[in-house]
Design a protein around this motif. Structure first.
Motif, PDB file in Angstrom:
ATOM      1  N   ALA A 289      26.915  53.027  23.575  1.00 23.01           N
ATOM      2  CA  ALA A 289      26.874  51.161  23.895  1.00 23.01           C
ATOM      3  C   ALA A 289      25.472  51.510  24.280  1.00 23.01           C
ATOM      4  CB  ALA A 289      27.481  50.810  24.552  1.00 23.01           C
ATOM      5  N   GLY A 290      25.076  52.799  24.618  1.00 22.92           N
ATOM      6  CA  GLY A 290      23.303  52.365  25.406  1.00 22.92           C
ATOM      7  C   GLY A 290      22.519  52.899  24.376  1.00 22.92           C
ATOM      8  N   VAL A 291      23.241  53.299  22.999  1.00 24.82           N
ATOM      9  CA  VAL A 291      21.977  53.468  21.796  1.00 24.82           C
ATOM     10  C   VAL A 291      21.861  52.357  20.881  1.00 24.82           C
ATOM     11  CG1 VAL A 291      22.199  54.612  19.470  1.00 24.82           C
ATOM     12  CG2 VAL A 291      23.203  56.353  21.614  1.00 24.82           C
ATOM     13  N   VAL A 292      22.950  51.944  21.195  1.00 22.88           N
ATOM     14  CA  VAL A 292      22.598  50.600  20.230  1.00 22.88           C
ATOM     15  C   VAL A 292      22.540  49.102  20.520  1.00 22.88           C
ATOM     16  CG1 VAL A 292      24.618  48.702  19.130  1.00 22.88           C
ATOM     17  CG2 VAL A 292      25.281  50.767  18.770  1.00 22.88           C
ATOM     18  N   THR A 293      22.032  49.588  22.395  1.00 22.89           N
ATOM     19  CA  THR A 293      21.643  48.626  23.094  1.00 22.89           C
ATOM     20  C   THR A 293      19.904  48.397  22.879  1.00 22.89           C
ATOM     21  OG1 THR A 293      23.142  48.649  25.016  1.00 22.89           O
ATOM     22  CG2 THR A 293      21.066  47.613  25.911  1.00 22.89           C
ATOM     23  N   VAL A 294      19.608  50.034  22.735  1.00 25.15           N
ATOM     24  CA  VAL A 294      18.074  50.342  22.291  1.00 25.15           C
ATOM     25  C   VAL A 294      18.098  49.345  20.607  1.00 25.15           C
ATOM     26  CG1 VAL A 294      16.681  51.763  22.086  1.00 25.15           C
ATOM     27  CG2 VAL A 294      17.886  51.603  24.129  1.00 25.15           C
ATOM     28  N   LEU A 295      18.945  49.757  19.721  1.00 31.31           N
ATOM     29  CA  LEU A 295      18.469  49.849  18.256  1.00 31.31           C
ATOM     30  C   LEU A 295      18.569  48.333  18.402  1.00 31.31           C
ATOM     31  CD1 LEU A 295      20.477  52.886  16.740  1.00 31.31           C
ATOM     32  CD2 LEU A 295      17.892  52.592  17.681  1.00 31.31           C
ATOM     33  N   ARG A 296      18.644  47.421  18.848  1.00 34.74           N
ATOM     34  CA  ARG A 296      19.464  45.944  19.021  1.00 34.74           C
ATOM     35  C   ARG A 296      18.373  45.555  18.915  1.00 34.74           C
ATOM     36  NH1 ARG A 296      24.394  45.721  20.264  1.00 34.74           N
ATOM     37  NH2 ARG A 296      25.448  45.035  18.582  1.00 34.74           N
ATOM     38  N   ALA A 297      17.986  46.086  20.048  1.00 36.68           N
ATOM     39  CA  ALA A 297      16.231  45.824  20.886  1.00 36.68           C
ATOM     40  C   ALA A 297      15.446  45.714  20.293  1.00 36.68           C
ATOM     41  CB  ALA A 297      16.492  45.860  21.956  1.00 36.68           C
ATOM     42  N   ILE A 298      15.168  46.827  19.364  1.00 40.58           N
ATOM     43  CA  ILE A 298      14.005  47.036  18.564  1.00 40.58           C
ATOM     44  C   ILE A 298      14.312  46.543  17.084  1.00 40.58           C
ATOM     45  CG2 ILE A 298      13.148  48.217  16.905  1.00 40.58           C
ATOM     46  CD1 ILE A 298      14.278  50.880  19.031  1.00 40.58           C
ATOM     47  N   THR A 299      15.695  45.618  16.765  1.00 40.23           N
ATOM     48  CA  THR A 299      15.801  44.611  15.515  1.00 40.23           C
ATOM     49  C   THR A 299      15.096  43.231  16.297  1.00 40.23           C
ATOM     50  OG1 THR A 299      17.838  44.070  15.742  1.00 40.23           O
ATOM     51  CG2 THR A 299      17.271  46.194  14.607  1.00 40.23           C
ATOM     52  N   GLY A 300      15.302  43.826  17.461  1.00 39.95           N
ATOM     53  CA  GLY A 300      14.538  41.875  17.401  1.00 39.95           C
ATOM     54  C   GLY A 300      12.819  42.196  17.845  1.00 39.95           C
ATOM     55  N   ARG A 301      11.936  43.100  17.486  1.00 39.41           N
ATOM     56  CA  ARG A 301      10.631  43.263  17.859  1.00 39.41           C
ATOM     57  C   ARG A 301      10.390  43.356  16.667  1.00 39.41           C
ATOM     58  NH1 ARG A 301      10.038  44.831  23.781  1.00 39.41           N
ATOM     59  NH2 ARG A 301       8.042  43.569  23.563  1.00 39.41           N
ATOM     60  N   PRO A 302       9.925  43.212  15.656  1.00 34.94           N
ATOM     61  CA  PRO A 302       9.892  44.045  14.416  1.00 34.94           C
ATOM     62  C   PRO A 302       8.250  44.674  14.355  1.00 34.94           C
ATOM     63  CG  PRO A 302      10.561  41.693  13.616  1.00 34.94           C
ATOM     64  CD  PRO A 302      10.858  42.294  15.540  1.00 34.94           C
ATOM     65  N   PHE A 303       8.071  43.917  15.299  1.00 34.28           N
ATOM     66  CA  PHE A 303       6.145  43.881  14.976  1.00 34.28           C
ATOM     67  C   PHE A 303       6.134  45.809  15.679  1.00 34.28           C
ATOM     68  CE2 PHE A 303       7.457  41.357  17.912  1.00 34.28           C
ATOM     69  CZ  PHE A 303       6.994  42.178  19.241  1.00 34.28           C
ATOM     70  N   LEU A 304       6.912  46.088  16.565  1.00 27.22           N
ATOM     71  CA  LEU A 304       7.074  47.175  16.759  1.00 27.22           C
ATOM     72  C   LEU A 304       7.238  48.146  15.779  1.00 27.22           C
ATOM     73  CD1 LEU A 304       8.244  46.495  21.105  1.00 27.22           C
ATOM     74  CD2 LEU A 304       5.962  46.703  19.858  1.00 27.22           C
ATOM     75  N   VAL A 305       7.704  47.901  14.754  1.00 30.54           N
ATOM     76  CA  VAL A 305       7.781  49.112  14.373  1.00 30.54           C
ATOM     77  C   VAL A 305       7.417  49.647  12.549  1.00 30.54           C
ATOM     78  CG1 VAL A 305       9.983  50.182  12.440  1.00 30.54           C
ATOM     79  CG2 VAL A 305      10.493  48.997  14.322  1.00 30.54           C
ATOM     80  N   ARG A 306       6.403  50.678  12.980  1.00 31.15           N
ATOM     81  CA  ARG A 306       5.581  51.435  11.849  1.00 31.15           C
ATOM     82  C   ARG A 306       5.955  52.556  11.344  1.00 31.15           C
ATOM     83  NH1 ARG A 306       0.254  50.036  13.678  1.00 31.15           N
ATOM     84  NH2 ARG A 306       1.098  47.595  14.564  1.00 31.15           N
ATOM     85  N   ASP A 307       5.853  53.018  10.302  1.00 25.62           N
ATOM     86  CA  ASP A 307       5.904  54.464   9.814  1.00 25.62           C
ATOM     87  C   ASP A 307       6.619  54.643  10.305  1.00 25.62           C
ATOM     88  OD1 ASP A 307       3.754  53.437   8.235  1.00 25.62           O
ATOM     89  OD2 ASP A 307       1.970  54.413  10.332  1.00 25.62           O
ATOM     90  N   GLY A 308       8.929  54.066  10.652  1.00 22.09           N
ATOM     91  CA  GLY A 308       9.601  54.955  10.717  1.00 22.09           C
ATOM     92  C   GLY A 308       9.871  55.368  12.755  1.00 22.09           C
TER      93      GLY A 308
END
Lengths: 507, 319
Positions: free
Chosen positions: B296-315
């Motif tokens: 649940a802790g892992v998914v909380t982080v991952l879901r938040a990351i998908t909500g901020r797509p501009f923060l993801v670059r080059d894996g």
């Protein structure tokens, strides 16, 4: 260890106990706190480490006394709220016993206990039986050691590779020994119940079963019918497969054939390999005993004249004793409760695999389509769109890494809550398996869920597998369920039939 | 150091054979000479060495950053000498308990968790979408914080723990979404961690397992700033939980935890459904609810990351 008491609101008594340096894994802690919560007169119980966060929730729940408030993160806090001081004392004693049971402390080292089969045999020179219950990876090695020490073996462990089972049983056959298992949950030898078994009457009926809950249901029904059991020998769920070839069943047949205390034998299994079944029946034909044969869900077979083929566990028990359960059963549900309009599905949530299979037989015999995660021939595999479903919650997919639902009823709780809240479900069908090894009060666990359900919930039908002399007392369990609004049936097969009858009333 | 008979004991006399050691455990025992047994369970024991705890566990309990994994030809006999308070002597080749050889440390290889996969927003989204297949509502345990696997609203019947955790999990989610005023971030984190740490029954309370999952996910995703902020808050709050759990939190601060949790994390990031299925089954076997709490802790982080797509670059998550 510190003990403290405080008088809480509404005349209840709050009792805390604080232990320092006691480390128990979470599964054990949860089990103990549930056992305490289920004690008569206990309103609430918790067993937690005394971190500030946990103390805060215990405080909010009105479970904390002054002593508990002093606990720290290295302490284990027992907190109970009981209806009176005497009840709190009982809980404290029970907690003491439960907490001592699994611990490995320095003081225990002073009492010598054998750690190996060889050292056990060195002090029990007349021992001829070993029960192996270790992780599956090690079970075969331990069983082999036992055989080489000349011991019959019951392998409670599961996850033993098939090739190991075959090799062990071959070695046992050569040594004239019996291997019961792997994954053998129920055995009664000379009146001594081992693992998940019931307190049944002694008598002249022998049981051989490739099914734990099958043996439990039949041996309990035999007792309720006034009969008794000489020995009940489990052989493991794969014994009647082509690969294993019924090796342990043959050995068990030989033992019971030679037992003067056994008059009649009941043979129980889920559908066996046809070739193995034929060989077994040849052996049966050569016996001077009479037989009830219940291969749940198997195609009809030709049986010898000293044997009768029965469709259900109930029928097998009745045949063995020669009496009908309906003549002695005290309970039948109150048929005035009907499912609400628009509801059309039956959901069966079973702890016992063979009990789920027996319910499937009842559905097949009534020509009602049903699906299961453990289907017998003629029943479809469970899918999301299945209409009537009979689920074996003891199946590996539900129990991997968790306690079996017979030990921990909460394994069934999630499914039960879901079924009770589903507007399409008309009837929820349950088995309640009691006896040694089973949960101390499975009926209360069900009642707790039911009391939170909506008043227009589905009809709930159940039966209790066990006897009045079991630690949980079959009558007491049935009474708790009846008080919670459950329709009680005298046997598992009757419960399945009652479910179908209920459904037909709204059609 | 006093002369000790175990100095003469041969590693071959030990009942258990160490096969893998996690990085945290390796750091703790590296160069250490002695310790003390602090807790003993059915398949494992804990030893304290210079104030830190290390788990010594049967190999079937799964690899972990804090664990020396032991194989034995005969079940758990190697644990026979583990008694709380018993002295431990550590040499490069042997772990002795009460002067008796217990675990052979040669050859012992370093266990490292699964490395971060090649991932993108697309693979991560696919992973999260397939989660429901392997972790349907009905499979979630009634206890613990697995109820928060699908958002900061709990699924199912509320428990004391899930009720108490709800506000903190919602606040942490808001923090990850970037809607907390930067000047108030440290206060929100401190308050949330204070609520979660030590929350729940068991040796690793559910709240701690949830934080372990978050810390590891942030680390593996490369979200350095977030990881640093949360790690600081957790380190400040460590005294709020028990010693066993502190050990796991300390390892998580360094970005490492149990094998099954890492497997689930990388499967989610890479969007690999089958691998995720195996990992979820393995997590289901961890503790009473620990595996689900961590997930649940892992998914909380991952879901938040998908909500901020501009923060993801080059894996990598550029937090």
């Amino acid at each position: 260890m510190g003990v403290g008491k405080a008088t809480g609101c509404d005349m209840s008594v709050v009792f805390n106990q604080v232990r320092t340096g006691v480390f128990l894994d979470s599964v054990v802690l949860m089990r103990i706190s549930r056992e305490l919560a289920d004690l008569e007169g206990i309103e609430e119980a918790a067993l937690m480490i005394g971190t500030p966060s946990n103390l805060a929730i215990l405080e909010r729940a009105g479970l904390l006394s002054e002593l508990g408030r002093q606990a720290g993160g290295g302490d284990l806090v027992l907190a109970v709220r009981a209806r009176d001081a005497a009840t709190a004392e009982v809980a404290a004693t029970e907690a003491e016993r439960a907490l001592e049971r699994p611990s490995r402390t320095g003081s225990q080292a002073e009492t010598w206990q054998p750690r190996t089969l060889r050292s056990a045999c060195s002090v029990m020179t007349d021992a001829n039986f070993a029960l192996v219950s270790v992780p599956g990876d090690f079970a075969a090695a331990e069983a082999r050691k036992a055989l080489r020490l000349g011991l019959h073996v019951m392998i409670f462990s599961d996850n033993v590779p098939l090739e190991e089972e075959v090799a062990l049983k071959r070695e046992a056959a050569e040594a004239g020994l019996l291997v019961m298992g792997p994954d053998c949950g129920t055995v009664i030898i000379g009146g001594v119940p081992l693992a998940f078994a019931n307190q049944v009457s002694r008598g002249d009926i022998g049981l051989i079963g490739a099914s734990g809950t099958g043996i439990q249901e039949v041996s309990s029904l035999i007792t309720r019918l006034g009969g008794g059991v000489s020995h009940a020998l489990g052989v493991g769920g794969r014994d009647l497969s082509d690969a294993v070839g019924g090796s342990s069943t043959f050995a068990a047949l030989k033992l019971l054939n030679n037992d003067p205390g056994t008059r009649h034998v009941v043979l129980i299994s889920k559908p066996p390999s046809t070739a193995v079944a034929k060989s077994i029946l040849t052996e049966v034909a050569a016996s001077d005993k009479t037989f009830s044969i219940c291969f749940i869900g198997a195609a009809p077979l030709s049986v010898p004249s000293n044997a009768t083929l029965l469709r259900t566990l109930k029928a097998a028990a009745e045949h063995a004793v020669g009496t009908s359960i309906n003549a002695v059963a005290k309970e039948w549900g109150d048929g005035s409760v009907l499912p609400g309009a628009g509801r059309s599905r039956i959901v069966g949530l079973f702890c016992g695999g063979t009990l789920a299979a027996e319910a499937q037989v009842v559905f097949i015999d009534e020509a009602v389509s049903v699906a299961s995660n453990a289907p017998i021939p003629g029943v479809s595999q469970l899918v999301a769109a299945s209409h009537h479903v009979l689920v074996d919650l003891g199946d590996d997919s539900y129990t991997r890494g968790r306690p079996h639902p017979m030990i921990d009823p909460t394994v069934r709780e999630g499914e039960l809550v879901r079924a009770l809240g589903d507007p399409t479900v008309a009837v929820v069908l349950l088995d309640v398996v009691i006896g040694h090894g089973a949960h101390v009060n499975p009926a209360s666990a069900i009642a707790r869920v039911l009391c939170k359900a909506s008043p227009d919930r589905p009809v709930v039908i159940a039966s209790v597998t066990g006897t009045k002399r079991d630690p949980q007392d079959r009558d007491a369990q049935a009474s708790i369920l009846r008080d919670a609004g459950v329709l009680m049936a005298p046997t598992n097969a009757d419960a399945a039939r009652l479910a179908l009858t209920c459904l037909s009333l709204i059609d | 150091m006093p002369l000790n008979v175990s100095s003469f004991a041969s590693p071959s006399e030990a009942l258990g054979h160490g096969v893998q050691i996690g990085c945290f455990a390796c750091d703790v025992i590296d160069g250490a000479r002695s310790g003390c047994v602090t807790a003993v369970f059915e398949r494992s024991g804990y030893i304290e060495v210079d104030g830190d705890w290390v788990c010594v566990a049967n190999v079937d309990a799964g690899y972990n950053a804090v664990t020396i994994s032991v194989r034995s030809s005969s079940s758990n006999d190697w644990l026979d000498h583990f008694q709380v308070g018993a002295p431990v002597v550590i040499t490069p080749s042997l772990l002795s308990i009460s002067d008796r050889p217990a675990v052979n440390l040669l050859p012992l290889t370093l266990w490292s968790p699964a490395v971060a996969p090649c991932w993108s927003l697309a693979t991560l989204s696919r992973g999260l979408q397939t989660l429901a297949k392997w972790a349907p509502d009905a499979r979630l345990p009634a206890d613990g914080l697995g109820q928060y696997l699908y958002g900061s609203q709990a699924i199912g019947v509320a428990t004391r723990e899930s009720d108490a955790a709800g506000g903190a999990i919602a606040d942490l989610t808001q923090w990850l979404r970037g809607v907390v005023d930067p000047t108030g971030e440290s206060g929100v984190l401190a308050r949330s961690v204070r609520t979660l740490i030590g929350l729940g029954p068991g040796l690793t309370p559910s709240g701690d397992d949830f934080l372990v999952g978050m810390l590891i996910a942030l680390s593996v995703c490369g979200a350095k700033r977030w990881q640093h902020q949360l790690a600081n808050a957790v380190q400040a709050g460590l005294q709020g939980t028990g010693s066993v759990s502190q050990t796991h939190l300390k390892a998580a601060v360094k970005g490492e935890g149990g094998e099954a949790l890492h497997q689930a994390l990388v499967a989610l990031m890479a969007g690999e459904g089958d691998r995720l299925g195996h990992a979820v089954s393995a997590l289901d076997r961890v503790g009473h609810t620990s595996g689900w709490d961590g997930l649940a802790g892992v998914v909380t982080v991952l879901r938040a990351i998908t909500g901020r797509p501009f923060l993801v670059r080059d894996g990598r998550c550029l937090s």
